[in-house]
Design a protein around this motif. Sequence first.
Motif, PDB file in Angstrom:
ATOM      1  N   ALA A 178      73.418  62.606  42.467  1.00  0.00           N
ATOM      2  CA  ALA A 178      73.679  63.082  43.827  1.00  0.00           C
ATOM      3  C   ALA A 178      73.538  61.971  44.850  1.00  0.00           C
ATOM      4  N   GLU A 179      74.339  62.043  45.888  1.00  0.00           N
ATOM      5  CA  GLU A 179      74.105  61.275  47.099  1.00  0.00           C
ATOM      6  C   GLU A 179      73.176  62.112  47.981  1.00  0.00           C
ATOM      7  N   PRO A 180      72.183  61.515  48.617  1.00  0.00           N
ATOM      8  CA  PRO A 180      71.346  62.320  49.502  1.00  0.00           C
ATOM      9  C   PRO A 180      72.107  62.827  50.716  1.00  0.00           C
ATOM     10  N   VAL A 181      73.133  62.087  51.118  1.00  0.00           N
ATOM     11  CA  VAL A 181      74.100  62.520  52.127  1.00  0.00           C
ATOM     12  C   VAL A 181      75.475  62.278  51.531  1.00  0.00           C
ATOM     13  N   MET A 182      76.330  63.294  51.520  1.00  0.00           N
ATOM     14  CA  MET A 182      77.682  63.061  51.013  1.00  0.00           C
ATOM     15  C   MET A 182      78.402  62.119  51.972  1.00  0.00           C
ATOM     16  N   THR A 183      79.132  61.144  51.424  1.00  0.00           N
ATOM     17  CA  THR A 183      79.651  60.075  52.287  1.00  0.00           C
ATOM     18  C   THR A 183      81.127  59.763  52.117  1.00  0.00           C
ATOM     19  N   ASN A 184      81.833  60.462  51.264  1.00  0.00           N
ATOM     20  CA  ASN A 184      83.224  60.073  51.034  1.00  0.00           C
ATOM     21  C   ASN A 184      84.228  61.094  51.549  1.00  0.00           C
ATOM     22  N   VAL A 185      83.749  62.142  52.211  1.00  0.00           N
ATOM     23  CA  VAL A 185      84.616  63.108  52.886  1.00  0.00           C
ATOM     24  C   VAL A 185      84.083  63.272  54.308  1.00  0.00           C
ATOM     25  N   GLY A 186      83.988  62.149  55.008  1.00  0.00           N
ATOM     26  CA  GLY A 186      83.160  62.126  56.189  1.00  0.00           C
ATOM     27  C   GLY A 186      81.715  62.114  55.709  1.00  0.00           C
ATOM     28  N   MET A 187      80.795  62.485  56.563  1.00  0.00           N
ATOM     29  CA  MET A 187      79.396  62.583  56.145  1.00  0.00           C
ATOM     30  C   MET A 187      78.964  64.045  56.214  1.00  0.00           C
ATOM     31  N   VAL A 188      78.437  64.533  55.107  1.00  0.00           N
ATOM     32  CA  VAL A 188      77.914  65.886  55.031  1.00  0.00           C
ATOM     33  C   VAL A 188      76.411  65.780  54.833  1.00  0.00           C
ATOM     34  N   LEU A 189      75.665  66.241  55.811  1.00  0.00           N
ATOM     35  CA  LEU A 189      74.211  66.114  55.770  1.00  0.00           C
ATOM     36  C   LEU A 189      73.585  67.216  54.928  1.00  0.00           C
ATOM     37  N   PRO A 190      72.446  66.936  54.305  1.00  0.00           N
ATOM     38  CA  PRO A 190      71.746  67.995  53.572  1.00  0.00           C
ATOM     39  C   PRO A 190      71.165  69.016  54.548  1.00  0.00           C
ATOM     40  N   ALA A 191      71.272  70.280  54.207  1.00  0.00           N
ATOM     41  CA  ALA A 191      70.643  71.321  55.018  1.00  0.00           C
ATOM     42  C   ALA A 191      69.126  71.163  54.935  1.00  0.00           C
ATOM     43  N   PRO A 192      68.404  71.597  55.954  1.00  0.00           N
ATOM     44  CA  PRO A 192      66.936  71.489  55.907  1.00  0.00           C
ATOM     45  C   PRO A 192      66.368  72.089  54.627  1.00  0.00           C
ATOM     46  N   GLY A 193      65.605  71.293  53.903  1.00  0.00           N
ATOM     47  CA  GLY A 193      64.957  71.756  52.687  1.00  0.00           C
ATOM     48  C   GLY A 193      65.786  71.673  51.426  1.00  0.00           C
ATOM     49  N   PHE A 194      67.083  71.337  51.553  1.00  0.00           N
ATOM     50  CA  PHE A 194      67.935  71.350  50.356  1.00  0.00           C
ATOM     51  C   PHE A 194      67.511  70.299  49.335  1.00  0.00           C
ATOM     52  N   LEU A 195      67.290  69.086  49.771  1.00  0.00           N
ATOM     53  CA  LEU A 195      66.925  68.030  48.814  1.00  0.00           C
ATOM     54  C   LEU A 195      65.567  68.300  48.188  1.00  0.00           C
ATOM     55  N   GLU A 196      64.657  68.862  48.953  1.00  0.00           N
ATOM     56  CA  GLU A 196      63.343  69.213  48.393  1.00  0.00           C
ATOM     57  C   GLU A 196      63.497  70.307  47.336  1.00  0.00           C
ATOM     58  N   THR A 197      64.382  71.270  47.590  1.00  0.00           N
ATOM     59  CA  THR A 197      64.646  72.313  46.594  1.00  0.00           C
ATOM     60  C   THR A 197      65.311  71.716  45.360  1.00  0.00           C
ATOM     61  N   LEU A 198      66.215  70.796  45.561  1.00  0.00           N
ATOM     62  CA  LEU A 198      66.845  70.096  44.439  1.00  0.00           C
ATOM     63  C   LEU A 198      65.794  69.407  43.581  1.00  0.00           C
ATOM     64  N   ARG A 199      64.842  68.740  44.217  1.00  0.00           N
ATOM     65  CA  ARG A 199      63.780  68.063  43.483  1.00  0.00           C
ATOM     66  C   ARG A 199      62.938  69.080  42.693  1.00  0.00           C
ATOM     67  N   THR A 200      62.617  70.197  43.286  1.00  0.00           N
ATOM     68  CA  THR A 200      61.812  71.221  42.612  1.00  0.00           C
ATOM     69  C   THR A 200      62.556  71.802  41.416  1.00  0.00           C
ATOM     70  N   LEU A 201      63.823  72.134  41.602  1.00  0.00           N
ATOM     71  CA  LEU A 201      64.600  72.749  40.518  1.00  0.00           C
ATOM     72  C   LEU A 201      64.808  71.787  39.355  1.00  0.00           C
ATOM     73  N   THR A 202      65.041  70.522  39.642  1.00  0.00           N
ATOM     74  CA  THR A 202      65.224  69.572  38.541  1.00  0.00           C
ATOM     75  C   THR A 202      63.927  69.399  37.749  1.00  0.00           C
TER      76      THR A 202
END
Length: 451
Positions: free
Chosen positions: A222-246
Motif C-alpha cells: 500500500a501507499e499511505p497516500v494514493m498518488t497516481n490518480v491525483g492524491m487520495v488521502l487516508p480517511a481518519p483511522g484507516f491506516l491504523e485499522t489497516l495495521r490492526t487487521l494485518t
Amino acid sequence: MKPSIADSAVKAMLEREAKLYVQRNPKSQALSAEASAHWLRGVPMQWMVDWGLPFPLFVDEAKGINLKDADGHSYLDFCLGDTGAMFGHSPKPVADCLAREGAHGLTTMLPSPDATKVGALLADRFGLPFWQVTATASDANRAVIRWSRAITGRQKILVFNHCYHGCVDETFVTADGGKVIMDPSLVGEPRDLSAFTKVVEFNDVPALEKALRVGDVACVLAEPVMTNVGMVLPAPGFLETLRTLTKETGTILVMDETHTLTSSVGGYSRSIGLKPDALVFGKPIAGGIPAGLYGFSAETAARVHTYMGQRGEGRSGIGTTLSGSRIQVALIRTVLEEFMTDPVFEALITLARRLERGVADVIIKHSLPWHVTRVGARVEFMCVPTPPKNGYEASQVIHKPIDEAVHRYLLNRGVVITPFHNMMLVCPSTTGEDVTKLIETFEACVSELLN
C-alpha cells in the motif's frame, strides 16, 4: 453558480499551445526525428513521450530547479523527474559525491565501508532495523512480495484499486466494474493476475477486512497516500485499522513510500506513528542515480532468516548484480546526511504550503469547482470540488483535456509540472519567486480558459 470551462476553450488552448510548442522548439523536433531512427518510440524510455506534446522536449541541462532545453529555453521545474530529483537536479553534495567516489570504483559486488554507516542512518531515519538495496523501487517491491510469500506460505497479495507500485506485474489489477480483472494496459502478461492479487478500494474498511479474514494474503502492498490518480488521502483511522487487521490476520504490511518520501524525514508512515512490517522506496534516495531500498522490522527479518536457514540450495531470484553497488551506497549516504534532515524538510514544507495556498487562492478567486491537496512538499490540484475518497472515484473525475491544456500552457511559458497528473514539487533550490511565477502563470492560464 460555479463557472465551468467550456470544452471549446480547452480545445482551442490545446491546439494553440501545440502550435506554439512546435514554433518554439525546432531543435527538439529535429532531434526527435533523428532519435526515431534507432530508439523505440523515439526515446530511451517510452514514458518520455507521455507528456501530451507533439514531440518530446529534449533537455540539454538540469541544475537545481532549472532546466535548459536544446533550443536554449529555460524552465522552472516543479516536476523534478516525478520525484526522482526531489532534492533538485545535481545538488552540490550529490555532484561532489559522484566526483569523489567515482574515482574509486563504481561496483564490486562486495560491500563498501559506507554500508555500515548507511544501515545505521536508514534505521535512524525510518525506524526499521534491517535493509537491502535494489536498483529501483519496482525491484524492491518485487523482492518484498517474494519474501512475504516465502515466510507466510501464502500466494496472494492485496493492493488498493488504482494503486501505483512501479512496474510490478501483480499490481496491474483493477476492480472498477466490481469484478477484479487484470489491467488491460499491462503489456504481454500471459497469466491471469487476478488469481494472485486481491483488490479493494482505499478507505473501505469492510472490504479490506473481508479480504484479509480469509487468511490467504501474504502481504498488503500500500501507499499511505494514493498518488497516481491525483492524491487520495487516508480517511481518519484507516491506516491504523489497516495495521490492526494485518496483525490479526498474520499478513505482512508493506508501505510503499516512493512518492510519500516528500512527507517528512522518515516518510509518511513514521510521521503518523504507523509501524509497518516493511518499507519500500526509491527515486530520490540516491540523488537521481537508480536505487531502491526495502527495510524490514526485526520480527519480519527474523522470519526471513529462519526461512533462509530451512531452504535448499539454489538461487533465490531476489537481487541483481548492480544492486548495493559502492556508488549507490555512497550516494544514499549523501542524501540521508545532507537532505533527509528536519531543517531541510521544514523549509520544503513551508514553501509547499505557500504554493498550496497560492493555487487555492486562484481557484477561489475564479470560483472554480476544483480543490488542492498537499502532502509534505508535494502539491496537486484536481478539477473536482470534493477530494475523492478512493482510487475509483479519483479515476472517474480526472479531466485529462484540462490537465493537458494547463501543462502545455505552463511549459510554453517556462514552468514544468508533472504530465501524468497535476503534481508540483518543491526542492531545496526552489525559491519564493519561483513559486510566485508558477502561481501567476497558473492564474493566467485559468483566466484564458474562462474568457
